[in-house]
Scaffold this motif. Structure first.
Motif, PDB file in Angstrom:
ATOM      1  N   LEU A  30       0.822  -1.202   0.000  1.00  0.00           N
ATOM      2  CA  LEU A  30       0.000   0.000   0.000  1.00  0.00           C
ATOM      3  C   LEU A  30       0.857   1.254   0.000  1.00  0.00           C
ATOM      4  CD1 LEU A  30      -2.715  -1.082   2.581  1.00  0.00           C
ATOM      5  CD2 LEU A  30      -2.924  -1.022   0.095  1.00  0.00           C
ATOM      6  N   ALA A  31       0.399   2.286  -0.568  1.00  0.00           N
ATOM      7  CA  ALA A  31       1.089   3.569  -0.600  1.00  0.00           C
ATOM      8  C   ALA A  31       0.049   4.664  -0.686  1.00  0.00           C
ATOM      9  CB  ALA A  31       2.050   3.657  -1.784  1.00  0.00           C
ATOM     10  N   VAL A  32       0.471   5.870  -0.433  1.00  0.00           N
ATOM     11  CA  VAL A  32      -0.420   7.020  -0.520  1.00  0.00           C
ATOM     12  C   VAL A  32      -0.270   7.628  -1.908  1.00  0.00           C
ATOM     13  CG1 VAL A  32      -1.002   9.281   0.396  1.00  0.00           C
ATOM     14  CG2 VAL A  32      -0.284   7.450   1.938  1.00  0.00           C
ATOM     15  N   ALA A  33      -1.271   7.676  -2.640  1.00  0.00           N
ATOM     16  CA  ALA A  33      -1.273   8.294  -3.961  1.00  0.00           C
ATOM     17  C   ALA A  33      -1.901   9.665  -3.829  1.00  0.00           C
ATOM     18  CB  ALA A  33      -2.043   7.437  -4.957  1.00  0.00           C
ATOM     19  N   SER A  34      -1.059  10.700  -3.755  1.00  0.00           N
ATOM     20  CA  SER A  34      -1.543  12.052  -3.516  1.00  0.00           C
ATOM     21  C   SER A  34      -1.508  12.838  -4.809  1.00  0.00           C
ATOM     22  CB  SER A  34      -0.690  12.746  -2.457  1.00  0.00           C
ATOM     23  OG  SER A  34      -1.098  14.085  -2.310  1.00  0.00           O
ATOM     24  N   SER A  35      -2.532  13.612  -4.998  1.00  0.00           N
ATOM     25  CA  SER A  35      -2.585  14.479  -6.178  1.00  0.00           C
ATOM     26  C   SER A  35      -2.132  15.890  -5.845  1.00  0.00           C
ATOM     27  CB  SER A  35      -4.006  14.510  -6.742  1.00  0.00           C
ATOM     28  OG  SER A  35      -4.896  15.040  -5.769  1.00  0.00           O
ATOM     29  N   ASP A  36      -1.786  16.120  -4.597  1.00  0.00           N
ATOM     30  CA  ASP A  36      -1.365  17.470  -4.186  1.00  0.00           C
ATOM     31  C   ASP A  36      -0.176  17.346  -3.250  1.00  0.00           C
ATOM     32  OD1 ASP A  36      -3.153  20.375  -2.843  1.00  0.00           O
ATOM     33  OD2 ASP A  36      -1.181  20.148  -3.767  1.00  0.00           O
ATOM     34  N   GLN A  37       1.024  17.060  -3.786  1.00  0.00           N
ATOM     35  CA  GLN A  37       2.225  16.900  -2.970  1.00  0.00           C
ATOM     36  C   GLN A  37       2.654  18.209  -2.336  1.00  0.00           C
ATOM     37  OE1 GLN A  37       3.718  14.147  -2.141  1.00  0.00           O
ATOM     38  NE2 GLN A  37       2.384  12.818  -3.373  1.00  0.00           N
ATOM     39  N   GLY A  38       2.320  19.357  -2.944  1.00  0.00           N
ATOM     40  CA  GLY A  38       2.698  20.642  -2.377  1.00  0.00           C
ATOM     41  C   GLY A  38       2.088  20.874  -1.017  1.00  0.00           C
ATOM     42  N   GLN A  39       0.777  20.473  -0.844  1.00  0.00           N
ATOM     43  CA  GLN A  39       0.143  20.640   0.452  1.00  0.00           C
ATOM     44  C   GLN A  39       0.768  19.745   1.508  1.00  0.00           C
ATOM     45  OE1 GLN A  39      -4.050  20.081   0.036  1.00  0.00           O
ATOM     46  NE2 GLN A  39      -4.356  21.887  -1.279  1.00  0.00           N
ATOM     47  N   LEU A  40       1.164  18.534   1.113  1.00  0.00           N
ATOM     48  CA  LEU A  40       1.796  17.617   2.062  1.00  0.00           C
ATOM     49  C   LEU A  40       3.155  18.138   2.507  1.00  0.00           C
ATOM     50  CD1 LEU A  40       1.687  14.942   3.566  1.00  0.00           C
ATOM     51  CD2 LEU A  40       2.667  13.831   1.551  1.00  0.00           C
ATOM     52  N   ASN A  41       3.985  18.662   1.564  1.00  0.00           N
ATOM     53  CA  ASN A  41       5.293  19.220   1.929  1.00  0.00           C
ATOM     54  C   ASN A  41       5.140  20.439   2.835  1.00  0.00           C
ATOM     55  OD1 ASN A  41       6.568  17.277   0.405  1.00  0.00           O
ATOM     56  ND2 ASN A  41       6.666  18.564  -1.442  1.00  0.00           N
ATOM     57  N   LEU A  42       4.155  21.285   2.559  1.00  0.00           N
ATOM     58  CA  LEU A  42       3.910  22.443   3.397  1.00  0.00           C
ATOM     59  C   LEU A  42       3.493  22.037   4.805  1.00  0.00           C
ATOM     60  CD1 LEU A  42       3.722  25.508   3.662  1.00  0.00           C
ATOM     61  CD2 LEU A  42       1.365  25.372   2.840  1.00  0.00           C
ATOM     62  N   PHE A  43       2.692  20.982   4.904  1.00  0.00           N
ATOM     63  CA  PHE A  43       2.268  20.485   6.214  1.00  0.00           C
ATOM     64  C   PHE A  43       3.470  19.975   7.011  1.00  0.00           C
ATOM     65  CE2 PHE A  43       0.945  16.858   8.831  1.00  0.00           C
ATOM     66  CZ  PHE A  43       0.077  17.505   9.695  1.00  0.00           C
ATOM     67  N   ARG A  44       4.372  19.241   6.349  1.00  0.00           N
ATOM     68  CA  ARG A  44       5.576  18.742   7.034  1.00  0.00           C
ATOM     69  C   ARG A  44       6.478  19.894   7.466  1.00  0.00           C
ATOM     70  NH1 ARG A  44       7.290  13.622   3.139  1.00  0.00           N
ATOM     71  NH2 ARG A  44       5.544  12.236   3.745  1.00  0.00           N
ATOM     72  N   LEU A  45       6.592  20.922   6.616  1.00  0.00           N
ATOM     73  CA  LEU A  45       7.419  22.073   6.974  1.00  0.00           C
ATOM     74  C   LEU A  45       6.874  22.785   8.201  1.00  0.00           C
ATOM     75  CD1 LEU A  45       9.728  24.040   6.362  1.00  0.00           C
ATOM     76  CD2 LEU A  45       8.197  25.238   4.792  1.00  0.00           C
ATOM     77  N   MET A  46       5.554  22.963   8.247  1.00  0.00           N
ATOM     78  CA  MET A  46       4.949  23.611   9.400  1.00  0.00           C
ATOM     79  C   MET A  46       5.128  22.784  10.664  1.00  0.00           C
ATOM     80  SD  MET A  46       3.916  26.454   8.263  1.00  0.00           S
ATOM     81  CE  MET A  46       3.002  26.973   9.705  1.00  0.00           C
ATOM     82  N   GLN A  47       5.045  21.478  10.532  1.00  0.00           N
ATOM     83  CA  GLN A  47       5.262  20.614  11.694  1.00  0.00           C
ATOM     84  C   GLN A  47       6.696  20.715  12.203  1.00  0.00           C
ATOM     85  OE1 GLN A  47       3.163  18.738  13.482  1.00  0.00           O
ATOM     86  NE2 GLN A  47       1.423  19.481  12.268  1.00  0.00           N
ATOM     87  N   ALA A  48       7.685  20.800  11.258  1.00  0.00           N
ATOM     88  CA  ALA A  48       9.096  20.931  11.671  1.00  0.00           C
ATOM     89  C   ALA A  48       9.347  22.275  12.345  1.00  0.00           C
ATOM     90  CB  ALA A  48      10.007  20.766  10.458  1.00  0.00           C
ATOM     91  N   LEU A  49       8.746  23.335  11.804  1.00  0.00           N
ATOM     92  CA  LEU A  49       8.909  24.645  12.435  1.00  0.00           C
ATOM     93  C   LEU A  49       8.269  24.680  13.814  1.00  0.00           C
ATOM     94  CD1 LEU A  49       8.221  27.033   9.395  1.00  0.00           C
ATOM     95  CD2 LEU A  49      10.419  26.487  10.443  1.00  0.00           C
ATOM     96  N   LYS A  50       7.135  24.045  13.946  1.00  0.00           N
ATOM     97  CA  LYS A  50       6.471  24.015  15.246  1.00  0.00           C
ATOM     98  C   LYS A  50       7.249  23.211  16.260  1.00  0.00           C
ATOM     99  CE  LYS A  50       1.838  23.370  17.132  1.00  0.00           C
ATOM    100  NZ  LYS A  50       0.445  22.925  16.824  1.00  0.00           N
ATOM    101  N   ARG A  51       7.919  22.165  15.793  1.00  0.00           N
ATOM    102  CA  ARG A  51       8.668  21.297  16.697  1.00  0.00           C
ATOM    103  C   ARG A  51       9.953  21.953  17.180  1.00  0.00           C
ATOM    104  NH1 ARG A  51      10.763  15.174  15.142  1.00  0.00           N
ATOM    105  NH2 ARG A  51      11.697  14.682  17.191  1.00  0.00           N
ATOM    106  N   PHE A  52      10.641  22.697  16.291  1.00  0.00           N
ATOM    107  CA  PHE A  52      11.937  23.308  16.631  1.00  0.00           C
ATOM    108  C   PHE A  52      11.837  24.827  16.774  1.00  0.00           C
ATOM    109  CE2 PHE A  52      12.926  19.445  14.168  1.00  0.00           C
ATOM    110  CZ  PHE A  52      13.704  18.768  15.089  1.00  0.00           C
ATOM    111  N   LYS A  53      10.676  25.319  17.163  1.00  0.00           N
ATOM    112  CA  LYS A  53      10.479  26.761  17.229  1.00  0.00           C
ATOM    113  C   LYS A  53      11.402  27.423  18.257  1.00  0.00           C
ATOM    114  CE  LYS A  53       6.539  26.288  20.387  1.00  0.00           C
ATOM    115  NZ  LYS A  53       5.106  26.622  20.580  1.00  0.00           N
ATOM    116  N   TRP A  54      11.616  26.788  19.398  1.00  0.00           N
ATOM    117  CA  TRP A  54      12.470  27.406  20.427  1.00  0.00           C
ATOM    118  C   TRP A  54      13.928  27.428  20.007  1.00  0.00           C
ATOM    119  CZ3 TRP A  54       9.814  30.265  23.329  1.00  0.00           C
ATOM    120  CH2 TRP A  54       8.537  29.900  23.767  1.00  0.00           C
ATOM    121  N   LEU A  55      14.374  26.395  19.305  1.00  0.00           N
ATOM    122  CA  LEU A  55      15.752  26.383  18.800  1.00  0.00           C
ATOM    123  C   LEU A  55      15.955  27.474  17.755  1.00  0.00           C
ATOM    124  CD1 LEU A  55      18.556  25.093  18.631  1.00  0.00           C
ATOM    125  CD2 LEU A  55      17.621  23.484  16.951  1.00  0.00           C
ATOM    126  N   ILE A  56      14.992  27.628  16.857  1.00  0.00           N
ATOM    127  CA  ILE A  56      15.095  28.663  15.826  1.00  0.00           C
ATOM    128  C   ILE A  56      15.082  30.045  16.455  1.00  0.00           C
ATOM    129  CG2 ILE A  56      13.958  29.649  13.807  1.00  0.00           C
ATOM    130  CD1 ILE A  56      12.934  26.841  13.163  1.00  0.00           C
TER     131      ILE A  56
END
Length: 271
Positions: A30-56
Motif C-alpha cells: 500500500l502507498a499514498v497516492a496524492s494528487s497534491d504533494q505541495g500541500q503535504l510538503n507544506l504540512f511537514r514544513l509547518m510541523q518541523a517549524l512548530k517542533r523546533f520553534k524554540w531552537l530557531i
C-alpha cells in the motif's frame, strides 16, 4: 480435465479521494497516492517549524545579539594603497618615474628605505601620530599641540573648570601637575607647546590623552605598513587605520616623504 484460473484485480481500499489508499502493483504494498504533494510538503514544513520553534528563536536572538556586539566593540579597519613607479637602470628619458633607480637603490633597498626613521619620524610629527587625542571627539582641542625636543611622555589628564576660566594638567604616573588660566600655554614643564581653545562643551570635563615618543609611534606606523616589490619596477604600499580619512592622509604624507628622501640620497651619492 483442464482447469482455468482467472486473475483477480485488486480494488482500492477506502473511499476515493486525493489522498486515498491504493494497492500499487510492483511497489510492494500500500502507498499514498496524492494528487497534491505541495500541500503535504507544506504540512511537514509547518510541523518541523512548530517542533523546533524554540531552537530557531534562540539562534535568531543569538545572531542579533552577536551583530550588535560586533558593531559596538569591534573597531573597523580601513586599508588604503598606492603604487610607486621606480625607473629601473637603463630606462630611457621617456620612462621617467618619481624615483630614478640605479645602483644606489636596488630592488630590496626600496622597501628598506620606506621603513627607515628618516622617512617615518617626519611623518609621525607631521600627522601627530604620537598623540592619541589628536583623533576623536576632542581632536579640535589639540590642533596646535606640538612637542619640544625634550618632553615627558606618558598618560595625562587635562581638566577645565566649569566656568571655563582655568585648567589643570596632571601626569597620571609621576603626579607632575601644572595649572593656569585659559589662553595660557599648557604643559611647558612637560615639554609641550600647546595653547588650547576649549569650546563650551569642554567646560567641567576631564580629558585623558597619551603622548608617546615619535620613535615609538614610528614603530607602530611601520607595523601597519605592508609593502611589496613587483618586477623590481613597482613598489606597492598598503596602510590600515581605523579612520579612512586619516589612513589616506598618512599614506599620502608617507609617499611624499619617501620620494623626497630617495631623491636626497641619490643626490648625495652622485655628489
Amino acid at each position: 480435465m483442464a482447469t482455468s484460473i482467472t486473475p483477480i484485480t485488486p480494488q482500492p481500499i477506502g473511499p476515493k479521494g486525493p489522498n486515498s489508499l491504493a494497492y500499487l502493483p510492483g511497489e510492494g504494498g500500500l502507498a499514498v497516492a496524492s494528487s497534491d504533494q505541495g500541500q503535504l510538503n507544506l504540512f511537514r514544513l509547518m510541523q518541523a517549524l512548530k517542533r523546533f520553534k524554540w531552537l530557531i528563536l534562540g539562534l535568531t536572538v543569538a545572531g542579533l545579539v552577536g551583530g550588535v556586539m560586533a558593531t559596538r566593540y569591534i573597531s573597523p579597519s580601513y586599508s588604503v594603497g598606492a603604487t610607486i613607479w621606480i625607473e629601473t637602470p637603463g630606462g630611457g628619458p621617456d620612462r621617467g618615474g618619481p624615483i630614478q633607480g640605479d645602483r644606489l637603490l636596488r630592488a630590496r633597498a626600496y622597501v628598506d628605505l620606506l621603513r627607515t626613521y628618516s622617512v617615518l619620524d617626519p611623518v609621525v610629527r607631521e600627522r601627530k601620530l604620537y598623540l592619541s587625542a589628536f583623533r576623536g571627539p576632542d581632536s579640535a582641542l589639540f590642533r596646535n599641540f606640538d612637542l619640544d625636543p625634550r618632553f615627558l611622555p606618558g598618560e595625562y589628564e587635562f581638566t577645565i573648570d566649569e566656568a571655563g576660566r582655568a585648567w589643570n594638567l596632571k601626569h597620571r604616573k609621576y603626579l607632575v601637575t601644572e595649572e593656569g588660566a585659559i589662553g595660557d600655554s599648557v604643559g611647558r614643564r612637560m615639554g609641550f607647546r600647546w595653547v588650547p581653545r576649549p569650546a563650551r562643551g569642554a567646560y567641567g570635563r576631564t580629558i585623558r590623552f597619551n603622548v608617546a615618543t615619535p620613535r615609538e609611534a614610528s614603530g607602530r606606523l611601520s607595523s601597519r605598513l605592508e609593502t611589496g616589490l613587483r618586477e623590481e619596477t613597482f613598489l606597492r604600499i598598503e596602510y590600515s587605520d581605523p579612520s579612512p580619512h586619516e589612513a589616506a592622509g598618512t599614506l599620502n604624507a608617507l609617499i611624499s616623504r619617501y620620494v623626497d628622501e630617495a631623491a636626497k640620497q641619490k643626490r648625495e651619492k652622485l655628489t
